[in-house]
Design an enzyme around this catalytic site. Sequence first.
Site, PDB file in Angstrom:
ATOM      1  N   PRO A 107       0.840  -1.199   0.000  1.00  0.00           N
ATOM      2  CA  PRO A 107       0.000   0.000   0.000  1.00  0.00           C
ATOM      3  C   PRO A 107       0.877   1.253   0.000  1.00  0.00           C
ATOM      4  O   PRO A 107       1.970   1.247   0.571  1.00  0.00           O
ATOM      5  CB  PRO A 107      -0.794  -0.113   1.304  1.00  0.00           C
ATOM      6  CG  PRO A 107      -0.044  -1.071   2.166  1.00  0.00           C
ATOM      7  CD  PRO A 107       0.753  -1.963   1.258  1.00  0.00           C
ATOM      8  N   ALA A 110       1.944   4.118   3.501  1.00  0.00           N
ATOM      9  CA  ALA A 110       1.449   3.403   4.676  1.00  0.00           C
ATOM     10  C   ALA A 110       2.597   3.002   5.608  1.00  0.00           C
ATOM     11  O   ALA A 110       2.434   2.185   6.499  1.00  0.00           O
ATOM     12  CB  ALA A 110       0.663   2.167   4.250  1.00  0.00           C
ATOM     13  N   GLY A 111       3.768   3.564   5.383  1.00  0.00           N
ATOM     14  CA  GLY A 111       4.888   3.291   6.289  1.00  0.00           C
ATOM     15  C   GLY A 111       5.567   1.961   6.027  1.00  0.00           C
ATOM     16  O   GLY A 111       6.302   1.465   6.884  1.00  0.00           O
ATOM     17  N   SER A 115       8.217   3.452  -1.418  1.00  0.00           N
ATOM     18  CA  SER A 115       9.025   4.314  -2.302  1.00  0.00           C
ATOM     19  C   SER A 115      10.417   3.722  -2.488  1.00  0.00           C
ATOM     20  O   SER A 115      10.952   3.727  -3.607  1.00  0.00           O
ATOM     21  CB  SER A 115       9.197   5.717  -1.716  1.00  0.00           C
ATOM     22  OG  SER A 115       8.001   6.189  -1.243  1.00  0.00           O
ATOM     23  N   ALA A 116      11.009   3.221  -1.404  1.00  0.00           N
ATOM     24  CA  ALA A 116      12.347   2.614  -1.522  1.00  0.00           C
ATOM     25  C   ALA A 116      12.262   1.356  -2.379  1.00  0.00           C
ATOM     26  O   ALA A 116      13.147   1.083  -3.198  1.00  0.00           O
ATOM     27  CB  ALA A 116      12.907   2.290  -0.146  1.00  0.00           C
ATOM     28  N   ASP A 158      15.941   2.597   4.425  1.00  0.00           N
ATOM     29  CA  ASP A 158      14.944   1.979   3.538  1.00  0.00           C
ATOM     30  C   ASP A 158      15.558   1.427   2.255  1.00  0.00           C
ATOM     31  O   ASP A 158      15.168   0.352   1.786  1.00  0.00           O
ATOM     32  CB  ASP A 158      13.833   2.986   3.204  1.00  0.00           C
ATOM     33  CG  ASP A 158      12.871   3.132   4.376  1.00  0.00           C
ATOM     34  OD1 ASP A 158      12.765   2.187   5.184  1.00  0.00           O
ATOM     35  OD2 ASP A 158      12.239   4.192   4.495  1.00  0.00           O
TER      36      ASP A 158
HETATM   37  C1  MEV Z   1      11.046   6.160   7.687  1.00  0.00           C
HETATM   38  O1  MEV Z   1      10.786   4.933   7.036  1.00  0.00           O
HETATM   39  C2  MEV Z   1      12.052   5.998   8.787  1.00  0.00           C
HETATM   40  C3  MEV Z   1      12.541   7.293   9.412  1.00  0.00           C
HETATM   41  O2  MEV Z   1      13.486   6.933  10.420  1.00  0.00           O
HETATM   42  C4  MEV Z   1      13.170   8.226   8.418  1.00  0.00           C
HETATM   43  C5  MEV Z   1      14.492   7.700   7.860  1.00  0.00           C
HETATM   44  O3  MEV Z   1      15.147   6.853   8.496  1.00  0.00           O
HETATM   45  O4  MEV Z   1      14.874   8.188   6.787  1.00  0.00           O
HETATM   46  C6  MEV Z   1      11.395   8.029  10.088  1.00  0.00           C
END
Ligand code: MEV
Length: 326
Positions: A107, A110-111, A115-116, A158
């Site tokens: 998704p 959604a964390g 994107s990576a 990521d």
């Molecule tokens: C995002 O997936 C993780 C964070 O720590 C940002 C990063 O590490 O670039 C919030």
Amino acid sequence: MKVVASAPGNVKIFGEHAIVYGKPAIAMTINKRCRVLAERRQDDRIVVKSGNRFSDYTIVKIKGEGISLNPNRRDAFFKYVEVAIEKVFNYLDNAYGVSLIIESDLPEAAGLASSAAVTVATIASLSKLLGHELEREEIARLGHEVELDVQGAASRMDTLMATYGGILYLTQDSFKEIGKELNLLIINSKEQRSTKDLVIKVRMLRERYPEIFTSIIDAIGKVVEQGRRALIYGDDEELGCLMNINHGLLESLGVSTPTLNKIVHIARELGALGSKLTGAGGGGCVIAYAPVYEHEVLEKIKKLKYPVFLANTGEGVKIESCEVGR
Ligand code: MEV
């Protein structure tokens, strides 16, 4: 010639945000992936498609300034892909017309680091199409450059995860595999968010309360170290407890939401040993560790209408297929 490459999404078990301030983190790639099919075109255009969205570019080569893409039709949805294509063309100093088709199990926003995953899969498929199977180290480096160009700030976490896969203990400039398979429930709050905005929000808290901020970040660093030991020794109870502490610390950084807190507590009440938000926060997903009871917890959460799935450890970027045309 046609090349398909894929790369996984990931969840952060410990240490998101704190890694931006020099602490380590532990993340796990999941068995949900993004696939990019790259195929040579007869013309000089670059056409990128995903479902019914598309972008269309012309290749521009300027002596001394390198290769760039001039949009005929640009969908901002493809911004990572667009920069990844330019990076690969310039790195290999070669460019020709290409169609890219993107399919993803992940998704958006959604964390789960979609994107990576799309960035790394694009770099792997396009470079292979251009005749170079890049080393993982090169893919991860180009991937990180793409994230920096698009987001302004990002740790290497990521893009390293999408490239190498597994469960990794990461510092700002190194990483090590923790070599243990893990099953985690991933519950989507359905709240979308932007990593960039959350990273800025945390930076503002640091400016306002530098000493308190440092104590919270130091505490997260200690959670990561103990969490690493818990993972290595297979101490489930300790792993869960440390995830709970990490969630509390992330909440004090201001990146949780009422919905994420609600899901975190529901998961614990249903029997998870630990649960926390994962990634930048502000929405996105919760991870819950419920060994033994994972299927029961999963079924109960499904009834509450939050999208949920059981993830296990996924492998890093790979070339899925490479067909040489006639
Ligand atoms: C995002 O997936 C993780 C964070 O720590 C940002 C990063 O590490 O670039 C919030």
